[in-house]
Write a protein that holds these residues in place. Structure first.
Motif, PDB file in Angstrom:
ATOM      1  N   SER A  66     -67.657 -79.767  33.919  1.00 44.89           N
ATOM      2  CA  SER A  66     -67.337 -78.934  35.357  1.00 44.89           C
ATOM      3  C   SER A  66     -66.636 -79.801  36.404  1.00 44.89           C
ATOM      4  CB  SER A  66     -68.212 -78.137  35.698  1.00 44.89           C
ATOM      5  OG  SER A  66     -68.319 -77.552  36.888  1.00 44.89           O
ATOM      6  N   THR A  67     -65.999 -79.592  37.068  1.00 40.26           N
ATOM      7  CA  THR A  67     -65.453 -80.358  38.149  1.00 40.26           C
ATOM      8  C   THR A  67     -65.503 -78.969  39.581  1.00 40.26           C
ATOM      9  OG1 THR A  67     -63.624 -80.393  37.177  1.00 40.26           O
ATOM     10  CG2 THR A  67     -64.242 -82.475  37.251  1.00 40.26           C
ATOM     11  N   CYS A  68     -65.753 -79.487  40.219  1.00 41.23           N
ATOM     12  CA  CYS A  68     -66.102 -78.417  41.751  1.00 41.23           C
ATOM     13  C   CYS A  68     -65.509 -79.226  42.742  1.00 41.23           C
ATOM     14  CB  CYS A  68     -67.145 -77.266  41.406  1.00 41.23           C
ATOM     15  SG  CYS A  68     -67.465 -76.161  40.534  1.00 41.23           S
ATOM     16  N   LYS A  69     -64.217 -80.178  42.623  1.00 38.09           N
ATOM     17  CA  LYS A  69     -64.626 -81.542  43.985  1.00 38.09           C
ATOM     18  C   LYS A  69     -63.628 -80.660  44.849  1.00 38.09           C
ATOM     19  CE  LYS A  69     -61.090 -83.389  41.613  1.00 38.09           C
ATOM     20  NZ  LYS A  69     -60.686 -85.052  41.294  1.00 38.09           N
ATOM     21  N   ASP A  70     -62.975 -80.255  44.357  1.00 38.22           N
ATOM     22  CA  ASP A  70     -61.627 -79.331  45.069  1.00 38.22           C
ATOM     23  C   ASP A  70     -62.072 -77.493  45.729  1.00 38.22           C
ATOM     24  OD1 ASP A  70     -59.903 -81.593  45.272  1.00 38.22           O
ATOM     25  OD2 ASP A  70     -59.186 -81.076  43.214  1.00 38.22           O
TER      26      ASP A  70
END
Length: 177
Positions: A66-70
């Motif tokens: 899971s990548t919610c950086k943007d």
């Protein structure tokens, strides 16, 4: 414009359409999945992108992470994913702390060896019989009738008690002499 452009390559079949209802302050689940047989242990080959109807990033899952950086700031610290479910083809997202302005359509795109597109239409309501964005108590007609009846019953009981007490006092005074 300071944004990220996503290019989804591949052929998506007609999107799956889902309606979800939630209440202010609660959570909503956005189903986003493919059959487990299509994963075949290749979770890292899939990318999953959840976007709102304005194209804002809610969250992504790429390479099995899971990548919610943007992520758009309005969704910051409100999105959960379930990594243990990825290997089963389940890339569900959970949006916590629902607000009235979260009501909209969300698109979930799964890309990789298999493709899927799910459109979730989220409706967010104030909590039934109670509190919404403004914390005001709403009483529907039937509940209002019950409350009114109970108040009248209670007041009538007090008035009857007072009448009996006054009558008793008057009777004592009259029969004393």
């Amino acid at each position: 414009m300071n944004g990220v452009c996503l290019l989804f390559l591949g052929v998506f079949s007609d999107p799956v359409r889902v309606k979800v209802e939630g209440f202010v302050g609660d959570s909503a689940i956005f189903s986003c999945s493919i059959p487990e047989s299509e994963i075949q242990g290749k979770t890292e080959e899939f990318s999953v992108h959840l976007r709102d109807d304005e194209g804002k990033t809610v969250c992504d899952i790429t390479g099995g992470n899971s990548t919610c950086k943007d992520q758009d700031p309005k969704y910051k610290d409100r999105v959960e994913t379930f990594p243990d479910e990825y290997k089963k083809g389940n890339f569900t997202f959970k949006l916590n702390g629902l607000q009235k302005n979260d009501a909209r359509k969300y698109n979930c795109y799964i890309t990789g060896p298999s493709q899927n597109h799910t459109i979730t239409e989220l409706h967010v309501e104030d909590r039934a019989g109670g509190r919404g964005n403004h914390g005001r108590l709403k009483i529907d007609g039937e509940l209002q009738s019950i409350v009114f009846f109970l108040v009248r019953f209670f007041l009538a009981g007090i008035l009857n008690l007072m009448f009996v007490a006054v009558t008793f006092c008057v009777a004592r005074m009259v029969f004393r002499y």
